[in-house]
Design a protein around this motif. Structure first.
Motif, PDB file in Angstrom:
ATOM      1  N   LEU A  91     -18.599 -24.187  13.018  1.00 18.68           N
ATOM      2  CA  LEU A  91     -18.024 -25.520  12.905  1.00 18.68           C
ATOM      3  C   LEU A  91     -16.513 -25.479  13.054  1.00 18.68           C
ATOM      4  N   ILE A  92     -15.880 -24.452  12.523  1.00 12.82           N
ATOM      5  CA  ILE A  92     -14.432 -24.315  12.643  1.00 12.82           C
ATOM      6  C   ILE A  92     -14.027 -24.196  14.112  1.00 12.82           C
ATOM      7  N   PHE A  93     -14.748 -23.378  14.852  1.00 17.80           N
ATOM      8  CA  PHE A  93     -14.430 -23.196  16.269  1.00 17.80           C
ATOM      9  C   PHE A  93     -14.810 -24.414  17.115  1.00 17.80           C
ATOM     10  N   SER A  94     -15.671 -25.272  16.585  1.00 16.48           N
ATOM     11  CA  SER A  94     -16.118 -26.434  17.366  1.00 16.48           C
ATOM     12  C   SER A  94     -15.335 -27.696  17.059  1.00 16.48           C
ATOM     13  N   LEU A  95     -14.863 -27.832  15.798  1.00 15.51           N
ATOM     14  CA  LEU A  95     -14.291 -29.102  15.366  1.00 15.51           C
ATOM     15  C   LEU A  95     -12.793 -29.059  15.102  1.00 15.51           C
ATOM     16  N   SER A  96     -12.238 -27.910  14.858  1.00 18.78           N
ATOM     17  CA  SER A  96     -10.800 -27.823  14.581  1.00 18.78           C
ATOM     18  C   SER A  96     -10.030 -27.535  15.867  1.00 18.78           C
ATOM     19  N   GLY A 204     -19.685 -25.910  -0.174  1.00 21.22           N
ATOM     20  CA  GLY A 204     -18.484 -25.248   0.333  1.00 21.22           C
ATOM     21  C   GLY A 204     -18.207 -25.624   1.784  1.00 21.22           C
ATOM     22  N   VAL A 205     -19.268 -25.778   2.570  1.00 21.31           N
ATOM     23  CA  VAL A 205     -19.103 -26.201   3.962  1.00 21.31           C
ATOM     24  C   VAL A 205     -18.549 -27.625   4.027  1.00 21.31           C
ATOM     25  N   VAL A 206     -19.016 -28.492   3.140  1.00 20.99           N
ATOM     26  CA  VAL A 206     -18.492 -29.864   3.085  1.00 20.99           C
ATOM     27  C   VAL A 206     -16.993 -29.844   2.789  1.00 20.99           C
ATOM     28  N   ALA A 207     -16.579 -29.027   1.826  1.00 21.27           N
ATOM     29  CA  ALA A 207     -15.154 -28.926   1.493  1.00 21.27           C
ATOM     30  C   ALA A 207     -14.359 -28.405   2.681  1.00 21.27           C
ATOM     31  N   MET A 208     -14.920 -27.453   3.417  1.00 26.60           N
ATOM     32  CA  MET A 208     -14.235 -26.914   4.587  1.00 26.60           C
ATOM     33  C   MET A 208     -14.066 -27.976   5.670  1.00 26.60           C
ATOM     34  N   LEU A 209     -15.090 -28.815   5.884  1.00 26.91           N
ATOM     35  CA  LEU A 209     -15.010 -29.864   6.898  1.00 26.91           C
ATOM     36  C   LEU A 209     -13.926 -30.886   6.548  1.00 26.91           C
ATOM     37  N   ILE A 210     -13.793 -31.184   5.272  1.00 29.26           N
ATOM     38  CA  ILE A 210     -12.718 -32.090   4.849  1.00 29.26           C
ATOM     39  C   ILE A 210     -11.362 -31.460   5.140  1.00 29.26           C
ATOM     40  N   GLN A 211     -11.263 -30.153   4.942  1.00 27.39           N
ATOM     41  CA  GLN A 211     -10.020 -29.449   5.234  1.00 27.39           C
ATOM     42  C   GLN A 211      -9.725 -29.447   6.728  1.00 27.39           C
ATOM     43  N   VAL A 212     -10.750 -29.457   7.569  1.00 26.26           N
ATOM     44  CA  VAL A 212     -10.567 -29.521   9.026  1.00 26.26           C
ATOM     45  C   VAL A 212      -9.821 -30.800   9.400  1.00 26.26           C
ATOM     46  N   ILE A 213     -10.195 -31.908   8.794  1.00 25.55           N
ATOM     47  CA  ILE A 213      -9.506 -33.172   9.055  1.00 25.55           C
ATOM     48  C   ILE A 213      -8.043 -33.074   8.631  1.00 25.55           C
ATOM     49  N   LYS A 214      -7.806 -32.465   7.469  1.00 29.69           N
ATOM     50  CA  LYS A 214      -6.439 -32.346   6.959  1.00 29.69           C
ATOM     51  C   LYS A 214      -5.574 -31.471   7.856  1.00 29.69           C
ATOM     52  N   GLU A 215      -6.130 -30.385   8.372  1.00 29.98           N
ATOM     53  CA  GLU A 215      -5.365 -29.450   9.186  1.00 29.98           C
ATOM     54  C   GLU A 215      -5.267 -29.879  10.645  1.00 29.98           C
ATOM     55  N   VAL A 223     -15.851 -36.577  11.185  1.00 24.11           N
ATOM     56  CA  VAL A 223     -16.253 -37.440  10.071  1.00 24.11           C
ATOM     57  C   VAL A 223     -17.770 -37.520   9.990  1.00 24.11           C
ATOM     58  N   TRP A 224     -18.415 -37.635  11.129  1.00 21.14           N
ATOM     59  CA  TRP A 224     -19.875 -37.705  11.142  1.00 21.14           C
ATOM     60  C   TRP A 224     -20.494 -36.367  10.754  1.00 21.14           C
ATOM     61  N   TRP A 225     -19.800 -35.283  11.061  1.00 22.37           N
ATOM     62  CA  TRP A 225     -20.282 -33.979  10.607  1.00 22.37           C
ATOM     63  C   TRP A 225     -20.230 -33.898   9.082  1.00 22.37           C
ATOM     64  N   TRP A 263     -12.380 -25.858  -1.931  1.00 22.30           N
ATOM     65  CA  TRP A 263     -11.305 -26.849  -1.831  1.00 22.30           C
ATOM     66  C   TRP A 263     -10.037 -26.387  -2.516  1.00 22.30           C
ATOM     67  N   THR A 264     -10.170 -25.755  -3.679  1.00 23.06           N
ATOM     68  CA  THR A 264      -8.993 -25.307  -4.427  1.00 23.06           C
ATOM     69  C   THR A 264      -8.249 -24.221  -3.672  1.00 23.06           C
ATOM     70  N   LEU A 265      -8.976 -23.236  -3.161  1.00 20.36           N
ATOM     71  CA  LEU A 265      -8.303 -22.137  -2.459  1.00 20.36           C
ATOM     72  C   LEU A 265      -7.768 -22.567  -1.099  1.00 20.36           C
ATOM     73  N   SER A 266      -8.377 -23.576  -0.507  1.00 18.53           N
ATOM     74  CA  SER A 266      -7.878 -24.054   0.790  1.00 18.53           C
ATOM     75  C   SER A 266      -6.540 -24.765   0.662  1.00 18.53           C
ATOM     76  N   LEU A 267      -6.158 -25.112  -0.563  1.00 19.92           N
ATOM     77  CA  LEU A 267      -4.862 -25.763  -0.788  1.00 19.92           C
ATOM     78  C   LEU A 267      -3.713 -24.758  -0.804  1.00 19.92           C
ATOM     79  N   ILE A 268      -4.025 -23.487  -0.860  1.00 20.60           N
ATOM     80  CA  ILE A 268      -2.990 -22.452  -0.894  1.00 20.60           C
ATOM     81  C   ILE A 268      -2.255 -22.386   0.451  1.00 20.60           C
TER      82      ILE A 268
END
Length: 268
Positions: A91-96, A204-215, A223-225, A263-268
């Motif tokens: 998902l990271i390689f496809s959506l970010s 954890g995957v849901v939290a990562m997808l939210i981080q994709v939008i932020k980054e 969003v649909w993912w 989510w917490t560690l992705s804020l670092i």
């Protein structure tokens, strides 16, 4: 028991005494054995319940219930925790913005993540089963999860470190570090209570997808993912409850641990 008097001549009109049939005693013995067997079965169910911390799964009495059970097993294996790191990197390689990386690089990194977080842990779990240290590769018993948890934590932490050293974005490395943190929390909780690793993984995957939008994502489709991942998380949690693997509280606790760790560690 017969004796030599049985063969002596009997007087006319003699009637043998009436005795209780032996079948009555046998019947009472059988009933006692059945009662004992039922009691042993009840005690065994109590022991199983204490080990797994969940209620027994419902019996499949109708075609619909059998269908739901089969689907629950399928969805549990499709979203098995060991595959969450693999789905994550895909998902990271496809959506970010990393979607613009060379295909060869994406393929190599995906295969490394697959090998380190699925093949290696699965082979070690199979080895543990062959050695008799675990009874089921599904790891449904709380006491069977200690060593597999340690293996998973080491693999996730190692993957995060590897990606960080290869100059991947910090939030990508933190996705795997967050998975390792969730595994550590689940490991500690597991000593007293069974918690859902399935729920933790997909959350954890849901939290990562939210981080994709932020980054910065590669498009609006992320969003649909996220919506789809949340729906899958709900279906997966319901399946685990239906199969009797977890209670509602165990699923909710697993979801909270998985989401907050990543989510917490992705804020670092």
């Amino acid at each position: 028991m017969s004796n030599h008097f049985d063969y002596m001549p009997k007087p006319e009109g003699w009637v043998p005494p009436v005795t209780e049939p032996e079948e009555a005693g046998n019947q009472e013995s059988v009933e006692a054995e059945v009662s004992t067997a039922d009691e042993i079965k009840k005690q065994a169910n109590v022991v199983i319940s204490r080990d797994t911390d969940v209620a027994p799964a419902p019996e499949d009495n109708t075609p619909v219930e059998r269908l739901v059970t089969r689907f629950s097993h399928l969805i549990s294996w499709v979203f098995v925790p060991l595959l969450m790191p693999v789905y994550g990197i895909m998902l990271i390689f496809s959506l970010s913005f990393l979607t613009y990386a060379p295909f060869s690089s994406k393929l190599v990194f995906t295969l490394i993540v697959f090998g380190a977080n699925f093949l290696v842990p699965m082979l070690l779990v199979l080895l543990l089963k062959k050695m008799g240290l675990i009874d089921d590769i599904g790891l449904n018993g709380r006491k069977e999860r200690l060593i597999p948890y340690i293996i998973t934590i080491v693999c996730l932490a190692g993957t995060g470190l590897f990606l960080y050293l290869k100059m991947a974005p910090v939030w990508v490395a933190m996705f795997y570090a967050g998975g390792a943190l969730a595994g550590l929390i689940n490991l500690l909780v597991n000593f007293r209570w069974k918690i859902s690793a399935h729920a933790a993984g997909i959350a954890g995957v849901v939290a990562m997808l939210i981080q994709v939008i932020k980054e910065g994502s590669s498009g609006e489709g992320v969003v649909w993912w996220i919506v789809g991942a949340i729906l899958c998380a709900g279906i997966l949690g319901s399946a685990r409850i239906w199969l009797g693997r977890h209670t509602l509280m165990q699923v909710l606790a697993g979801s909270a641990v998985g989401f907050l760790s990543v989510w917490t560690l992705s804020l670092i």
